[in-house]
Motif scaffolding. Structure first.
Motif, PDB file in Angstrom:
ATOM      1  N   MET A   1      -1.651  -6.578  -6.057  1.00  0.00           N
ATOM      2  CA  MET A   1      -2.173  -6.028  -4.817  1.00  0.00           C
ATOM      3  C   MET A   1      -1.202  -4.968  -4.303  1.00  0.00           C
ATOM      4  O   MET A   1       0.005  -5.170  -4.279  1.00  0.00           O
ATOM      5  CB  MET A   1      -2.337  -7.166  -3.813  1.00  0.00           C
ATOM      6  N   ALA A   2      -1.753  -3.848  -3.890  1.00  0.00           N
ATOM      7  CA  ALA A   2      -0.941  -2.733  -3.417  1.00  0.00           C
ATOM      8  C   ALA A   2      -0.357  -3.030  -2.040  1.00  0.00           C
ATOM      9  O   ALA A   2      -0.983  -3.664  -1.204  1.00  0.00           O
ATOM     10  CB  ALA A   2      -1.788  -1.472  -3.347  1.00  0.00           C
ATOM     11  N   SER A   3       0.861  -2.555  -1.827  1.00  0.00           N
ATOM     12  CA  SER A   3       1.528  -2.798  -0.546  1.00  0.00           C
ATOM     13  C   SER A   3       0.968  -1.882   0.536  1.00  0.00           C
ATOM     14  O   SER A   3       0.292  -0.890   0.257  1.00  0.00           O
ATOM     15  CB  SER A   3       3.024  -2.553  -0.698  1.00  0.00           C
ATOM     16  N   SER A  35      -5.658  -1.659 -15.520  1.00  0.00           N
ATOM     17  CA  SER A  35      -4.597  -0.666 -15.468  1.00  0.00           C
ATOM     18  C   SER A  35      -3.328  -1.289 -14.924  1.00  0.00           C
ATOM     19  O   SER A  35      -3.256  -1.609 -13.741  1.00  0.00           O
ATOM     20  CB  SER A  35      -5.031   0.493 -14.567  1.00  0.00           C
ATOM     21  N   GLY A  36      -2.333  -1.425 -15.740  1.00  0.00           N
ATOM     22  CA  GLY A  36      -1.071  -2.007 -15.307  1.00  0.00           C
ATOM     23  C   GLY A  36      -0.068  -0.974 -14.862  1.00  0.00           C
ATOM     24  O   GLY A  36       1.024  -1.301 -14.444  1.00  0.00           O
ATOM     25  N   PHE A  37      -0.437   0.315 -14.899  1.00  0.00           N
ATOM     26  CA  PHE A  37       0.563   1.335 -14.629  1.00  0.00           C
ATOM     27  C   PHE A  37       0.517   1.921 -13.221  1.00  0.00           C
ATOM     28  O   PHE A  37       1.484   2.522 -12.780  1.00  0.00           O
ATOM     29  CB  PHE A  37       0.479   2.470 -15.663  1.00  0.00           C
ATOM     30  N   THR A  38      -0.574   1.765 -12.480  1.00  0.00           N
ATOM     31  CA  THR A  38      -0.648   2.290 -11.121  1.00  0.00           C
ATOM     32  C   THR A  38      -1.714   1.537 -10.333  1.00  0.00           C
ATOM     33  O   THR A  38      -2.563   0.863 -10.919  1.00  0.00           O
ATOM     34  CB  THR A  38      -0.921   3.810 -11.107  1.00  0.00           C
ATOM     35  N   ASP A  39      -1.668   1.668  -9.007  1.00  0.00           N
ATOM     36  CA  ASP A  39      -2.625   0.972  -8.151  1.00  0.00           C
ATOM     37  C   ASP A  39      -3.789   1.860  -7.722  1.00  0.00           C
ATOM     38  O   ASP A  39      -4.903   1.375  -7.549  1.00  0.00           O
ATOM     39  CB  ASP A  39      -1.922   0.443  -6.890  1.00  0.00           C
ATOM     40  N   PHE A  40      -3.509   3.164  -7.512  1.00  0.00           N
ATOM     41  CA  PHE A  40      -4.530   4.072  -6.994  1.00  0.00           C
ATOM     42  C   PHE A  40      -4.548   5.388  -7.763  1.00  0.00           C
ATOM     43  O   PHE A  40      -3.515   5.836  -8.252  1.00  0.00           O
ATOM     44  CB  PHE A  40      -4.254   4.426  -5.516  1.00  0.00           C
ATOM     45  N   PHE A  41      -5.721   6.000  -7.813  1.00  0.00           N
ATOM     46  CA  PHE A  41      -5.881   7.389  -8.219  1.00  0.00           C
ATOM     47  C   PHE A  41      -6.391   8.134  -6.999  1.00  0.00           C
ATOM     48  O   PHE A  41      -7.326   7.670  -6.339  1.00  0.00           O
ATOM     49  CB  PHE A  41      -6.933   7.548  -9.321  1.00  0.00           C
ATOM     50  N   LEU A  42      -5.789   9.252  -6.699  1.00  0.00           N
ATOM     51  CA  LEU A  42      -6.329  10.168  -5.720  1.00  0.00           C
ATOM     52  C   LEU A  42      -6.828  11.363  -6.523  1.00  0.00           C
ATOM     53  O   LEU A  42      -6.039  11.977  -7.253  1.00  0.00           O
ATOM     54  CB  LEU A  42      -5.257  10.599  -4.720  1.00  0.00           C
ATOM     55  N   ILE A  43      -8.096  11.661  -6.427  1.00  0.00           N
ATOM     56  CA  ILE A  43      -8.694  12.748  -7.204  1.00  0.00           C
ATOM     57  C   ILE A  43      -9.294  13.748  -6.231  1.00  0.00           C
ATOM     58  O   ILE A  43     -10.066  13.369  -5.340  1.00  0.00           O
ATOM     59  CB  ILE A  43      -9.784  12.219  -8.157  1.00  0.00           C
ATOM     60  N   MET A  85       0.359  14.318 -10.338  1.00  0.00           N
ATOM     61  CA  MET A  85       1.587  13.925  -9.637  1.00  0.00           C
ATOM     62  C   MET A  85       1.697  12.413  -9.700  1.00  0.00           C
ATOM     63  O   MET A  85       0.876  11.699  -9.123  1.00  0.00           O
ATOM     64  CB  MET A  85       1.546  14.401  -8.184  1.00  0.00           C
ATOM     65  N   ASP A  86       2.716  11.923 -10.389  1.00  0.00           N
ATOM     66  CA  ASP A  86       2.883  10.483 -10.595  1.00  0.00           C
ATOM     67  C   ASP A  86       3.889   9.931  -9.600  1.00  0.00           C
ATOM     68  O   ASP A  86       5.088  10.204  -9.685  1.00  0.00           O
ATOM     69  CB  ASP A  86       3.349  10.230 -12.029  1.00  0.00           C
ATOM     70  N   TYR A  87       3.384   9.135  -8.640  1.00  0.00           N
ATOM     71  CA  TYR A  87       4.245   8.469  -7.665  1.00  0.00           C
ATOM     72  C   TYR A  87       4.406   6.981  -8.006  1.00  0.00           C
ATOM     73  O   TYR A  87       4.717   6.184  -7.148  1.00  0.00           O
ATOM     74  CB  TYR A  87       3.664   8.616  -6.257  1.00  0.00           C
ATOM     75  N   VAL A  88       4.171   6.614  -9.225  1.00  0.00           N
ATOM     76  CA  VAL A  88       4.264   5.270  -9.787  1.00  0.00           C
ATOM     77  C   VAL A  88       3.177   4.355  -9.210  1.00  0.00           C
ATOM     78  O   VAL A  88       2.329   3.889  -9.950  1.00  0.00           O
ATOM     79  CB  VAL A  88       5.667   4.630  -9.637  1.00  0.00           C
ATOM     80  N   ASP A  89       3.183   4.109  -7.894  1.00  0.00           N
ATOM     81  CA  ASP A  89       2.176   3.225  -7.301  1.00  0.00           C
ATOM     82  C   ASP A  89       0.817   3.909  -7.150  1.00  0.00           C
ATOM     83  O   ASP A  89      -0.191   3.243  -6.990  1.00  0.00           O
ATOM     84  CB  ASP A  89       2.641   2.716  -5.935  1.00  0.00           C
ATOM     85  N   PHE A  90       0.811   5.225  -7.154  1.00  0.00           N
ATOM     86  CA  PHE A  90      -0.442   5.966  -7.185  1.00  0.00           C
ATOM     87  C   PHE A  90      -0.225   7.290  -7.898  1.00  0.00           C
ATOM     88  O   PHE A  90       0.893   7.788  -7.991  1.00  0.00           O
ATOM     89  CB  PHE A  90      -1.031   6.163  -5.772  1.00  0.00           C
ATOM     90  N   VAL A  91      -1.327   7.827  -8.420  1.00  0.00           N
ATOM     91  CA  VAL A  91      -1.282   9.089  -9.146  1.00  0.00           C
ATOM     92  C   VAL A  91      -2.276  10.041  -8.480  1.00  0.00           C
ATOM     93  O   VAL A  91      -3.433   9.677  -8.267  1.00  0.00           O
ATOM     94  CB  VAL A  91      -1.643   8.904 -10.637  1.00  0.00           C
ATOM     95  N   ALA A  92      -1.810  11.230  -8.152  1.00  0.00           N
ATOM     96  CA  ALA A  92      -2.677  12.253  -7.565  1.00  0.00           C
ATOM     97  C   ALA A  92      -3.099  13.226  -8.662  1.00  0.00           C
ATOM     98  O   ALA A  92      -2.259  13.735  -9.404  1.00  0.00           O
ATOM     99  CB  ALA A  92      -1.955  12.986  -6.450  1.00  0.00           C
TER     100      ALA A  92
END
Length: 175
Positions: A1-3, A35-43, A85-92
Motif C-alpha cells: 500500500m502506498a504511503s 508490479s513490484g517496482f512502483t505504486d503509481f503511474f502518472l501519464i 521520470m522515475d521517483y521509485v514510488d511512482f513513475v511519471a
C-alpha cells in the motif's frame, strides 16, 4: 500500500502537469502483485517536445521544493517524445500525443486501478486533518505541564533574587 507522502507527491506532480497545460493526465495505481517496482503511474500528454520538457521540469522543481526529492532517473528529456521520470514510488510518463497513442500504457497496464484526482485530493485532506488532530492532542498535554513548570521556575527565581538583593542605601550606611 502506498504511503500518504507518495500520494501527496503524485498529486503535486499532477498539479504541475495541470499548471503547464498538459492534457489528459491520468493516474494509475498499480497492483502490487502485477508490479513490484512502483505504486503509481502518472501519464500525461503534451502538444510538442518543448511543452513535454517544460512539464518534466515543473514536476522536478515542485517535488524538489516541496518534498526534497529528485528523480532516481530521467529518460528521453533530450528528444522530448516520451519523458520518463522515475521517483521509485511512482513513475511519471510525459508523452507527445502520437507516442502515447502508439504505446498505449493504459491498455498495457489494464489491471491498474485508475485514480480520480478529485478523489485523491479529498482522501489526502481527510488523512491530513486526522493527523493534525492527533498531533494537536499529543502536543497540548505536554505543553500544559511545561508551561506550569516554567511559571513555577519564574516565581521561584524571583523570590530567591529578591532575597539576595539588598537595597543600595543599606550597604552605604554600614560602610
Amino acid at each position: 500500500m502506498a504511503s500518504t507522502e507518495t500520494r501527496q507527491m503524485v498529486l503535486a506532480a499532477a498539479s504541475a502537469c495541470e499548471e503547464k497545460k498538459a492534457e489528459n493526465t491520468r493516474i494509475l495505481e498499480l497492483d502490487p502483485a502485477d508490479s513490484g517496482f512502483t505504486d503509481f503511474f502518472l501519464i500525461t500528454s503534451a502538444a510538442n517536445d518543448r511543452q513535454a520538457v517544460a512539464i518534466s521540469d515543473e514536476i522536478e522543481l515542485r517535488l524538489k521544493r516541496d518534498f526534497h526529492t529528485l528523480p532516481h532517473s530521467v529518460e528521453g528529456r533530450r528528444v522530448g517524445e516520451w519523458i520518463l521520470m522515475d521517483y521509485v514510488d511512482f513513475v511519471a510518463h510525459i508523452f507527445l500525443h502520437e507516442k502515447r497513442a502508439f504505446y498505449d500504457l493504459e491498455r498495457l497496464w489494464k489491471s491498474a486501478t485508475p485514480v480520480d484526482l478529485e478523489e485523491l485530493k479529498a482522501t489526502l485532506k481527510k488523512k491530513t486533518a486526522a493527523v493534525r488532530k492527533k498531533a494537536v492532542r499529543k502536543k497540548s498535554a505536554p505543553m500544559k505541564t511545561s508551561v506550569k513548570k516554567a511559571a513555577k521556575k519564574k516565581s521561584t527565581s524571583k523570590k530567591t533574587a529578591s532575597k539576595k538583593a539588598k537595597p543600595s542605601g543599606q550597604s552605604r550606611k554600614k560602610q
